[in-house]
Enzyme design. Structure first.
Site, PDB file in Angstrom:
ATOM      1  N   LYS A 136       0.752  -1.269   0.040  1.00 46.81           N
ATOM      2  CA  LYS A 136       0.023   0.187  -0.057  1.00 46.81           C
ATOM      3  C   LYS A 136       0.924   1.101   0.024  1.00 46.81           C
ATOM      4  CE  LYS A 136      -3.385  -2.772  -0.180  1.00 46.81           C
ATOM      5  NZ  LYS A 136      -4.446  -3.332   0.498  1.00 46.81           N
TER       6      LYS A 136
HETATM    7  C1  LIG Z   1      -5.056  -4.528   1.037  1.00 43.93           C
HETATM    8  C2  LIG Z   1      -6.730  -4.417   0.793  1.00 43.93           C
HETATM    9  C3  LIG Z   1      -7.538  -4.617   2.102  1.00 43.93           C
HETATM   10  C4  LIG Z   1      -7.141  -5.217   3.238  1.00 43.93           C
HETATM   11  O1  LIG Z   1      -6.107  -4.600   3.852  1.00 43.93           O
HETATM   12  P1  LIG Z   1      -4.982  -5.547   4.871  1.00 43.93           P
HETATM   13  O2  LIG Z   1      -4.244  -4.261   5.782  1.00 43.93           O
HETATM   14  O3  LIG Z   1      -4.090  -6.297   4.159  1.00 43.93           O
HETATM   15  O4  LIG Z   1      -5.993  -6.282   5.746  1.00 43.93           O
HETATM   16  C5  LIG Z   1      -9.009  -4.454   1.974  1.00 43.93           C
HETATM   17  N1  LIG Z   1      -9.473  -3.890   0.911  1.00 43.93           N
HETATM   18  C6  LIG Z   1      -8.522  -3.579  -0.137  1.00 43.93           C
HETATM   19  C7  LIG Z   1      -9.389  -2.761  -1.491  1.00 43.93           C
HETATM   20  C8  LIG Z   1      -7.502  -3.868  -0.401  1.00 43.93           C
HETATM   21  O5  LIG Z   1      -6.561  -3.767  -1.456  1.00 43.93           O
END
Ligand SMILES: *Cc1c(COP(=O)(O)O)cnc(C)c1O
Length: 333
Positions: A136
């Site tokens: 992210k």
């Molecule tokens: C990465 C992601 C999540 C989950 O995030 P985590 O921190 O890994 O739990 C949820 N929704 C979307 C759209 C994502 O890309």
């Protein structure tokens, strides 16, 4: 505003919904074009995710199709700001108001996205959930953050993230006050201090990394124009796209299909991805929700042609040039 750090966005979505009383029998409206975690967070509370088709231009939930999915059991609208492009929060906010629903934003891609000049997460939704997973826009390895303007909701989420205990370990163990109460059925969903210390440093780099991703995205948008490639929608004028992902579609004039394109790019050392295999194509969600392709014509058409090009702030100008050149040569042949 309040910000509640959590172990992941997935569990952040879960505690935000749990704090709002979402449980068995409730419905949570989201889109099929997302990562499974969005819907799974509702599923584990006993609620039913209700999947809505997408707008093929923005690739996010089609606001015009939300109302038909609302039932007396609907509790939450859960839009996903895919790739870092804000959904139409005016329409979604208005629907929520009319039907007395909460809006929880899956903002995993949306740091630092704005909608009408306002940062996602600054109070337009009941709660906004960010991810600091490795991929992210900023990362703590694993981690997330839920923001809300509602101090009571924040206090409830702080309890839920740590065993449902009414006081955190710091306030328990400082001074001479060992008492605490398990007030509700909490989870173990806190962010670790080690992850938080990474986050403080990452946050300071956010603007710089976002500026670089934006620069790369703008270069792609200019230099890939004219190819048989449908380029991603930019944010409204004056707003920020987070450019977490650069999601394109091969147009019907492209000389090869998506799968062959991904293979050809890989043969030149360029790794592409697909965002996403829509939820209605996964065996678990098909079996659990009884969903099939027929209900999602737009998501189906997009899925068959979609490809995500590399985009990260550490790319050099030469890397970007190379991706553009390889894309051009494959699509011009
Ligand atoms: C990465 C992601 C999540 C989950 O995030 P985590 O921190 O890994 O739990 C949820 N929704 C979307 C759209 C994502 O890309």
């Amino acid at each position: 505003m309040q910000a509640v750090s959590v172990a992941s966005a997935t569990v952040g979505l879960t505690i935000a919904m749990k704090a709002l009383g979402v449980g068995p029998g409730d419905e949570v409206i989201t889109t099929t074009n997302t990562f499974s975690a969005t819907a799974m967070s509702a599923y584990h509370l006993g609620a039913r995710p209700v999947l809505v088709d997408i707008d093929p231009h923005t690739l996010t939930i089609d606001p015009a199709k939300i109302e038909a999915a609302i039932t007396p059991r609907t509790k939450v609208l859960l839009p996903v700001h895919l790739a870092g492009l804000s959904c139409d929060m005016d329409v979604i906010g208005e629907l929520a108001y009319q039907h007395n629903l909460h809006v929880i934003e899956d903002a995993a891609h949306a740091l630092p996205t704005t909608w009408k000049g306002r940062l996602v997460g600054s109070g337009a939704a009941t709660a906004s959930v960010f991810s600091f997973y490795t991929t992210k826009s900023i990362t703590t390895g694993e981690g997330g953050m839920v923001t809300t303007a509602d101090p009571d909701l924040a206090a409830c989420m702080r309890r839920l993230r740590l065993h449902g205990i009414d006081r955190d370990a710091f306030s328990r163990l400082s001074g001479n006050s060992w008492q605490y109460d398990v007030a509700e059925a909490g989870l173990k969903a806190n962010m670790t201090d080690i992850a938080a210390s990474l986050g403080v440093v990452q946050l300071a780099k956010l603007d710089r990394m976002w500026a670089r991703r934006t620069e790369i995205a703008q270069r792609y948008l200019h230099e890939l124009a004219g190819l048989p490639l449908i380029l991603p929608a930019d944010a409204r004028s004056g707003d920020r796209h987070a450019w977490h992902l650069f999601i394109c579609r091969l147009s019907s004039e492209a000389p090869i299909g998506r799968n062959d394109f991904v293979t050809a790019m890989a043969a030149h050392g360029v790794q592409c991805a697909v965002h996403y295999i829509p939820l209605h194509r996964h065996s678990f969600w098909r079996a659990t929700l009884g969903v099939t392709e027929a209900a999602f014509p737009q998501a189906e058409a997009v899925f068959n042609s979609t490809v995500t090009l590399p985009l990260f702030s550490a790319m050099t100008d030469d890397d970007v040039r190379y991706v553009i050149d390889v894309t051009r040569s494959i699509l011009s042949s």
